[in-house]
Design a protein around this motif. Structure first.
Motif, short mmCIF file in Angstrom:
data_model
loop_
_atom_site.label_atom_id
_atom_site.label_comp_id
_atom_site.label_asym_id
_atom_site.label_seq_id
_atom_site.Cartn_x
_atom_site.Cartn_y
_atom_site.Cartn_z
N HIS A 181 3.28 1.37 11.20
CA HIS A 181 4.03 1.06 9.99
C HIS A 181 3.67 2.09 8.92
N HIS A 182 4.70 2.57 8.19
CA HIS A 182 4.46 3.66 7.23
C HIS A 182 3.41 3.30 6.17
N GLY A 183 3.49 2.08 5.66
CA GLY A 183 2.53 1.68 4.62
C GLY A 183 1.12 1.56 5.17
N THR A 212 0.42 4.02 -2.85
CA THR A 212 0.25 5.44 -2.53
C THR A 212 1.30 6.28 -3.26
N HIS A 213 2.52 5.76 -3.37
CA HIS A 213 3.54 6.51 -4.14
C HIS A 213 3.08 6.72 -5.57
N CYS A 214 2.61 5.65 -6.19
CA CYS A 214 2.18 5.77 -7.60
C CYS A 214 1.03 6.76 -7.72
N MET A 216 0.82 -1.21 0.00
CA MET A 216 0.00 0.00 0.00
C MET A 216 0.86 1.26 0.00
N ASP A 217 2.09 1.16 0.52
CA ASP A 217 3.00 2.30 0.41
C ASP A 217 3.34 2.53 -1.06
N ALA A 218 3.67 1.44 -1.76
CA ALA A 218 4.00 1.55 -3.19
C ALA A 218 2.81 2.11 -3.97
N THR A 270 -1.43 12.42 1.73
CA THR A 270 -1.45 11.15 2.47
C THR A 270 -0.12 10.94 3.19
N HIS A 271 0.98 11.26 2.50
CA HIS A 271 2.28 11.08 3.15
C HIS A 271 2.50 12.05 4.31
N SER A 272 1.97 13.27 4.19
CA SER A 272 2.09 14.21 5.32
C SER A 272 1.32 13.69 6.53
N ALA A 279 -0.04 3.27 7.73
CA ALA A 279 -0.50 4.65 7.96
C ALA A 279 -1.03 5.26 6.65
N ASN A 280 -0.34 4.99 5.55
CA ASN A 280 -0.83 5.47 4.25
C ASN A 280 -2.19 4.85 3.91
N ALA A 281 -2.29 3.53 4.10
CA ALA A 281 -3.53 2.83 3.75
C ALA A 281 -4.70 3.39 4.55
FE FE2 Z 1 5.93 6.21 1.36
#
Ligand code: FE2
Length: 388
Positions: free
Chosen positions: A281-283, A203-205, A199-201, A267-269, A285-287
């Motif tokens: 976990h960063h991913g 969110t990056h895309c 989900m981190d990947a 989302t990253h902020s 948190a993004n999800a």
């Molecule tokens: Fe990230």
């Protein structure tokens, strides 16, 4: 038209495939180095990826040192200790083996092995790309998760316990000279981490695609990255041994990080302080924050989200962009649910009374400045409340 000069660059050489790890001694040789410091975390030291790296090094007759003290959310002291081992052992290169944490520590290690002072002295500031005076010793990155994509990225994110926040150092000198993507090294990653890192990947895309910076090459990479993640993340989460899914996720994660040289979004902020203050976990948190940010961005990002829905549908449709964009939020929420991620910050140890102070930290984070719809601190607070 086109009055602003733009630079496009994609310099990391990526070696991808089954048993790609065996190319490691050759990578060191090509870079003219002979004594790497292998930087990893204590959990990996006892795991198959570590053994695969060590046997590749030993078969190649390479002398190496190991630093295995990286924390899950890496702290400055990890870098200080790794740089000390580096200097003591007379190393000439680093190998970062692990998730984003080990690779980010490896990147910062070559800097701090040479520089004086604290990591914060080299922190990225607006227009501050040149605070690092490289080139530094070669960095070889070997990811064991498909998420951050830091193996092809220019930044290293390390928490300063003293400053109580993340320090981001950012420079082309931090770009690994080689990234080795071997799907076999990711098969032992458990489902929950496969889902969160994936989900981190994702969110990056998605955030890089919507970020309003002119970069059609990154946009194309982000779109295909999304397509791969939609197709393979659920498979990799269900069956860790699915090499086709694992391999495609590794490539998609690198694509996400290549794409986000454009920049990221709100989302990253929102995610960064959740990791610093509550250890999420960063991913993950993004999800947890992504659907609320998508709803917030809906009008501004309608064409992008409509495209996302069409990727989920595997084709075109005759629906309007606005209708398809709204559908994208449901598609993403459905995927998050199927990945087994429980929604709601409340279910992950984040107290409601912390949202106010979290929103101050999120507003101080620079990622939202490139969100497709500008955000105030109040907007970020509402997004936390909606994600709670
Ligand atoms: Fe990230």
């Amino acid at each position: 038209m086109f009055e602003t000069i733009t630079t496009f660059s994609f310099p990391t050489r990526i070696i991808f495939g089954m048993k790609a790890i065996r190319q490691l001694p050759g990578c060191l040789e090509e870079n003219g180095v002979r004594r790497p410091l292998l930087v990893t975390d204590p959990g990996l030291r006892a795991a198959p990826p570590f053994r695969a790296v060590v046997s590749a090094l030993e078969e190649g007759g390479v002398e190496y040192e190991v630093f295995d003290g990286v924390h899950p959310n890496p702290v400055e002291e990890d870098v200080v200790q790794a740089a000390k081992s580096y200097r003591t052992a007379g190393c000439d290169s680093v190998i970062g083996l692990g998730g984003g944490s080990a690779i980010d520590v490896a990147k910062a290690t070559v800097v701090m092995a040479r520089e004086q002072g604290a990591l914060a002295d080299f922190e990225a500031q607006a227009g501050g790309m040149n605070r690092l005076k490289g080139p530094y010793d070669p960095i070889i990155a070997i990811p064991t998760t498909a998420g951050t994509g830091t193996e092809v990225g220019r930044s290293s994110v390390i928490t300063s316990q003293k400053l109580k926040r993340k320090i981001i150092i950012f420079s082309p000198w931090l770009m690994p000279t080689r990234a080795i993507l071997d799907p076999e090294l990711t098969v032992s990653l458990p489902p929950s981490l496969t889902a969160a890192t994936g989900m981190d990947a994702f969110t990056h895309c998605l955030e890089s695609l919507t970020c309003p910076v002119y970069h059609p090459i990154c946009d194309a990479i982000a779109i295909h990255g999304l397509e791969l993640i939609i197709r393979y993340l659920e498979r990799a989460t269900r069956d860790g041994g699915d090499i086709e899914a694992r391999g495609n996720m590794l490539v998609a994660a690198s694509m996400g990080a290549i794409a986000f040289q454009k920049d990221l979004g709100a989302t990253h902020s929102l995610a960064h302080p959740l990791s610093t203050e509550f250890g999420l976990h960063h991913g993950l948190a993004n999800a947890l924050c992504l659907p609320a940010v998508m709803r917030f961005n809906l009008d501004a990002a309608a064409p992008h989200y409509a495209l996302l829905t069409r990727l989920y549908r595997n084709g075109h449709s005759n629906e309007s962009d606005n209708r398809e964009a709204a559908e994208a939020v449901h598609k993403v929420e459905g995927m998050i649910e199927r990945l087994g991620i429980q929604r709601g910050l409340r279910n992950h140890g984040v107290p409601r009374e912390s949202l106010e102070s979290l929103s101050a930290s999120a507003f101080a984070d620079s990622c939202h400045k490139t969100n497709i719809r500008p955000c105030t601190r109040e907007d970020l607070l509402r997004l936390y409340q909606e994600s709670w």
